[in-house]
Design an enzyme around this catalytic site. Structure first.
Site, PDB file in Angstrom:
ATOM      1  N   SER A  94       0.802  -1.235   0.000  1.00 22.44           N
ATOM      2  CA  SER A  94       0.000   0.000   0.000  1.00 22.44           C
ATOM      3  C   SER A  94       0.827   1.274   0.000  1.00 22.44           C
ATOM      4  O   SER A  94       0.268   2.367  -0.033  1.00 22.44           O
ATOM      5  CB  SER A  94      -0.963  -0.001   1.180  1.00 22.44           C
ATOM      6  OG  SER A  94      -0.234   0.106   2.365  1.00 22.44           O
ATOM      7  N   LYS A 136      -6.617   3.483   8.875  1.00 24.96           N
ATOM      8  CA  LYS A 136      -5.706   4.474   8.303  1.00 24.96           C
ATOM      9  C   LYS A 136      -6.326   5.864   8.355  1.00 24.96           C
ATOM     10  O   LYS A 136      -5.664   6.855   8.680  1.00 24.96           O
ATOM     11  CB  LYS A 136      -5.364   4.093   6.860  1.00 24.96           C
ATOM     12  CG  LYS A 136      -4.441   2.879   6.780  1.00 24.96           C
ATOM     13  CD  LYS A 136      -4.240   2.452   5.347  1.00 24.96           C
ATOM     14  CE  LYS A 136      -3.298   1.269   5.260  1.00 24.96           C
ATOM     15  NZ  LYS A 136      -3.183   0.754   3.899  1.00 24.96           N
TER      16      LYS A 136
END
Ligand code: ADP
Length: 889
Positions: free
Chosen positions: A785, A828
């Protein structure tokens, strides 16, 4: 020793009731009756020369005859042919005799033995004044009674001696029959003596007798020492003929010998039987003595008995009870120092301690109360609480329903453990926590087999022993942290534990007998879902706890944490106040976490410091009037010593009202920024951090996902003179290294479009190396990511344009520049929000994940969705993508 004596013609007679005194025998008697006392007095005590008396046996008889007065009976077994006539003492004399004698029919024997006193002592009884004598008499020789008469109160007799003359004696000694008899007697006597000497270990003194004393006297002496019947004694007394006497004596000696031998045989036999148990007994006694000497006197036998009692009351199922008894029998046979004794005992102790049947009483489940309890313990978590209530409702309707195992998943400090313990309280059950973090060995779950040295039961059985009921709520904490290696797979053992079909007979290797886990309510916690093996995950119902927003944290702090912390430190709000603004600062500057654990810790630090502050200020701050009435001596000391107080000695048990009463200050202590800095140190996190870090080109802001929830991750890139190599640092995994390669490749291929290179064919890396670093270099990082973040950093580096400090990004990028979705979006975004980021760039396909994000957080953030890398770059730079700026130029 009896030698030939001259007998007088008349002797005073002492009757011996049912007893005979033989020549050579010595006897000690006590004379108490008036007649015998008189006899002794007159015949022995008052005489100047040594007197003699005659001992005449008398026979008790129950017959009552018409004749009154003494009767002299004919000798029993008389062999001499002498006829001793019955002598009737005239009835006229009898009135002077003892009253007893007057009433009874007394049978006098017609033969007796003359005796002399070896010792005489006279005594006067008090208070009656009665005179008694103790005499030691020695039998000398036989006589026969010619006539019995009375002298005063005692009898006398006219007698004739029965012993042989010397000449006659010599004649008999020549008789061959006598010689044979005498040899036989001596042989028997010698044997008897040696047997006795052997038994009693006496010296050979008795043997000397055999040599020195004439054999006919020996016969009397021997027989006198045997315990024989009165009839036999009389018959011996009557054996005037030496041959008869010898043969009788030989017979008696033989009989005595035989009885000794039989007795010996019996003792030997008994000894043989006893010896084994006696030996054991002796050894045990010795062992006990040794133990006592060593100061090791715990009584093992008692211990084993106590253990047995404990086992009897442990409610073991019958098959296990049999197994335990077998083990106990083995233990009883062992000695405490024997190898294996201890392990066997520890094992049996465990069997006795385990809650085979014992349950905590389950009260009727009150769903309303459970809900209230959950609400009062936990702020927010509406969905989670709802799910727990559903779970409890099913249990209420069907108590033995095998419902799913609840698994709370979320970062640390979000309340997973405390929710599980709330479930236990709601169910009224005991709560036990089994930590599975770092468990790599299957034996940790299932135990080691007892063949191993130091083997132990697994954590589950150990936990059940600790909690002592078989129906607790058992929390399998950090179930995602179990790993597998060569020592087996703990997850597969857990599968058995969580499977309602199998856990009825859970087999712990150490226990080696099945234990029923079906009554246990299992709840699990995990930080992440991914590491949990799918089969295990399949058995659980996952409930996610995403972490809290700053607002939620603020509420949790004011409603739950601050009151709890104050209470734990013996304080109250009257005494210490932490304003909301300060709590917010603590949340922002000191604790960037998903949960509230560090927040709680920091608040506790403030409370401790405040307590110290009061103690320090005690003299300066005006205290209330009642301070001088301090009850606690500890507190008095503290006041006396002024500021010299350590906060650790604050008595935690003292209830907060007391402390606040004792130390009431004019106004409560209010935490301010200065105090925050003083107590918690300089702020650990800063909202300006991102801005400062991205101040130079080549740095971008990413979002990563860890076990602690989401985090902001900076990526730094720099270029230097070199040969076109790329260096990567920061503990990176293979996937992230590949992402870096992809990023560089993409940037190089798009260098022209991005206006990073003036013309086609220019190598961006010409004459320079690239170094990419992921700060917090000690923390391992991996995952795809970071793709978009890496590209952004490189573009920023090559274009020398700074990225926006308020923008963070996440997304995987393909080689062609497509942005792919990633995991952990909710965490996140929460992390970005915590760090004061205002804009988040997400892959377009992660749009669906936004529903999980609390609305309050989303309201604060600008979410930018990207399909391609260009979209990301467009948003990441101030004023849009660099190439546009270039093109504008
Ligand atoms: P975890 O098990 O998830 O690591 P804990 O259950 O140990 O976290 O929680 C840490 C602390 O935070 C506990 O004191 C708990 O009571 C408190 N806490 C967590 N979430 C909440 C909440 N929603 N409301 C009140 N207190 C909470």
């Amino acid at each position: 020793m009896a030698e030939s004596v001259e007998l007088p013609s008349r002797l005073g007679i002492l009757p011996f009731r049912n007893k005979v005194l033989l020549p050579g025998a010595i006897i000690r008697i006590r004379c108490t009756s008036p007649s015998s006392v008189k006899l002794v007095e007159q015949e022995l005590w008052q005489r100047e020369e040594k007197g003699l008396i005659g001992i005449l046996p008398v026979r008790d008889t129950a017959e009552t005859t018409t004749a009154i007065g003494p009767v002299v009976s004919q000798g029993i077994g008389s062999d001499s042919g002498e006829r001793s006539s019955r002598v009737h003492v005239g009835a006229s004399d009898s009135h002077r005799l003892d009253a007893k004698n007057q009433q009874e029919n007394i049978h006098w024997h017609n033969r007796g033995v003359a005796a002399r006193a070896l010792h005489l002592s006279r005594g006067v009884e008090k208070p009656s004044g009665r005179v008694t004598y103790i005499i030691v008499l020695e039998g000398l020789c036989r006589f026969s009674v010619q006539e019995l008469s009375t002298r005063g109160t005692y009898y006398t007799a006219r007698i004739s001696p029965l012993e042989m003359t010397k000449a006659k004696m010599e004649q008999v000694e020549q008789d061959p029959d006598f010689m044979t008899l005498s040899r036989q007697f001596k042989a028997a006597a010698t044997e008897l003596i040696s047997v006795l000497e052997q038994k009693q270990k006496t010296g050979g003194k008795t043997k000397v007798l055999l040599e020195t004393v004439p054999v006919h006297k020996l016969a009397d002496i021997f027989v006198a020492s045997f315990e024989i019947s009165f009839e036999e004694q009389l018959s011996m007394l009557d054996s005037v003929d030496l041959k008869v006497r010898l043969s009788k004596a030989t017979e008696l000696v033989d009989r005595h010998l035989q009885s000794i031998r039989v007795a010996e045989k019996i003792t030997q036999k008994v000894e043989g039987q006893l010896s084994k148990s006696q030996k054991e007994f002796l050894l045990r006694q010795q062992m006990r003595a040794i133990k006592e000497e060593l100061g090791d006197n715990d009584d093992d036998e008692d211990d084993v008995a106590a253990l047995e009692r404990k086992m009897q009351s442990a409610g073991l199922p019958s098959n296990i009870w049999k197994h335990a008894q077998r083990e106990l029998r083995m233990l009883k046979k062992m000695q405490p120092l024997q190898p294996g004794y201890n392990s066997s005992r520890v094992y049996l102790e465990l069997l006795a301690d385990l809650p085979w049947q014992k349950t905590s009483e389950e009260h009727e489940l009150d769903l309303k109360a459970a809900k209230q309890h959950l609400d009062s313990d936990h702020y927010g978590l509406v969905k989670v609480k709802q799910r727990i209530i559903e779970y409890l409702a099913v249990r209420k309707l069907k108590p033995d329903a095998r419902g799913p195992v609840l698994c709370f998943v979320g970062p640390p400090g979000v309340g997973k453990t405390s929710l599980a313990s709330s479930i236990a309280t709601a169910l009224g059950r005991k709560f036990v926590r089994i930590s599975l973090g770092g468990v790599k060995d299957e034996a940790d779950i299932r135990g080691h087999r007892r063949t191993y040295i130091g083997s132990m039961p697994g954590r589950l059985i150990e936990g059940l022993k600790r909690v002592a009921v078989c129906n607790p709520v058992m929390l399998l904490d950090e179930i995602d942290k179990t790993g597998s290696d060569v020592r087996g797979d703990p997850a597969s053992a857990l599968l058995e534990v969580l499977d309602p079909e199998q856990n009825k007979t859970f087999n712990d290797h150490y226990l080696n007998v099945p234990f029923d886990l079906s009554k246990v309510v299992f709840v699990a916690t995990a930080n992440r879902l991914q590491p949990i093996p799918p089969p295990l995950l399949d058995r659980m119902e996952v409930i996610e706890l995403p972490g809290y927003t700053p607002e939620e944290k603020l509420k949790i702090a004011t409603r739950h944490l601050i009151p709890r912390v104050l209470d734990q430190h013996g304080l109250s709000s009257e005494f210490l106040q932490i304003p909301e603004a300060m709590v917010k600062l603590v949340i922002q500057r000191y604790t960037r976490e998903a949960g509230v654990r560090n927040l709680e810790r920091n608040l506790a630090a403030l409370a401790r410091a405040a307590a110290v502050r009061v103690a320090e200020q005690e003299q300066a701050v005006p205290l209330s009037k009642d301070v001088h009435q301090l009850a606690s001596p500890l507190l008095e000391n503290r006041l006396a010593e002024g500021g010299e107080v350590e906060m650790e000695i604050i008595p935690m048990a003292v209830n907060n009202h007391e402390i606040s009463n004792e130390f009431r200050i004019a106004s409560p202590l209010v935490v301010d920024e200065a105090m925050l800095e003083k107590v918690l140190g300089p702020p650990r996190f800063d909202d300006r951090e991102a801005a400062e870090r991205v101040a130079t080109p080549g740095v971008s802001v990413g979002l990563v996902w860890t076990a602690f929830g989401g985090e902001v991750q900076f990526v730094e890139a720099t270029a230097m003179v070199g040969k076109g190599d790329m260096h990567l640092t920061g503990q990176l995994g293979d996937v992230i290294k590949e992402s870096a390669q992809i990023a560089l490749t993409w940037v190089r291929t798009r260098a022209m479009d991005l206006k990073l290179a003036a013309s086609e064919g220019i190598n961006l890396l010409e004459g320079r190396d690239i170094h990419i670093h992921f700060p917090a270099g000690a923390v391992p990082k991996d995952g795809p990511s970071a793709g978009v973040t890496l590209v952004t950093a490189l573009v920023s580096l090559f274009s020398q344009k700074r990225v926006r400090a308020d923008t963070a990004m996440t997304g995987e990028m393909t080689l062609r520049g497509l942005v792919l979705p990633v995991g952990g979006v909710k965490d996140k975004i929460l992390a970005a929000h915590r760090c004061g980021i205002k804009r988040v760039i997400l892959p377009q396909r992660n749009l669906k994940d936004l529903v999980e994000v609390p609305a309050a957080v989303l309201a604060d953030l600008e979410i930018l969705l990207a399909k391609r890398m260009e979209d990301v770059l467009e948003q990441a730079f101030e004023g849009g993508c660099p190439w546009r700026q270039h093109s504008k130029l």
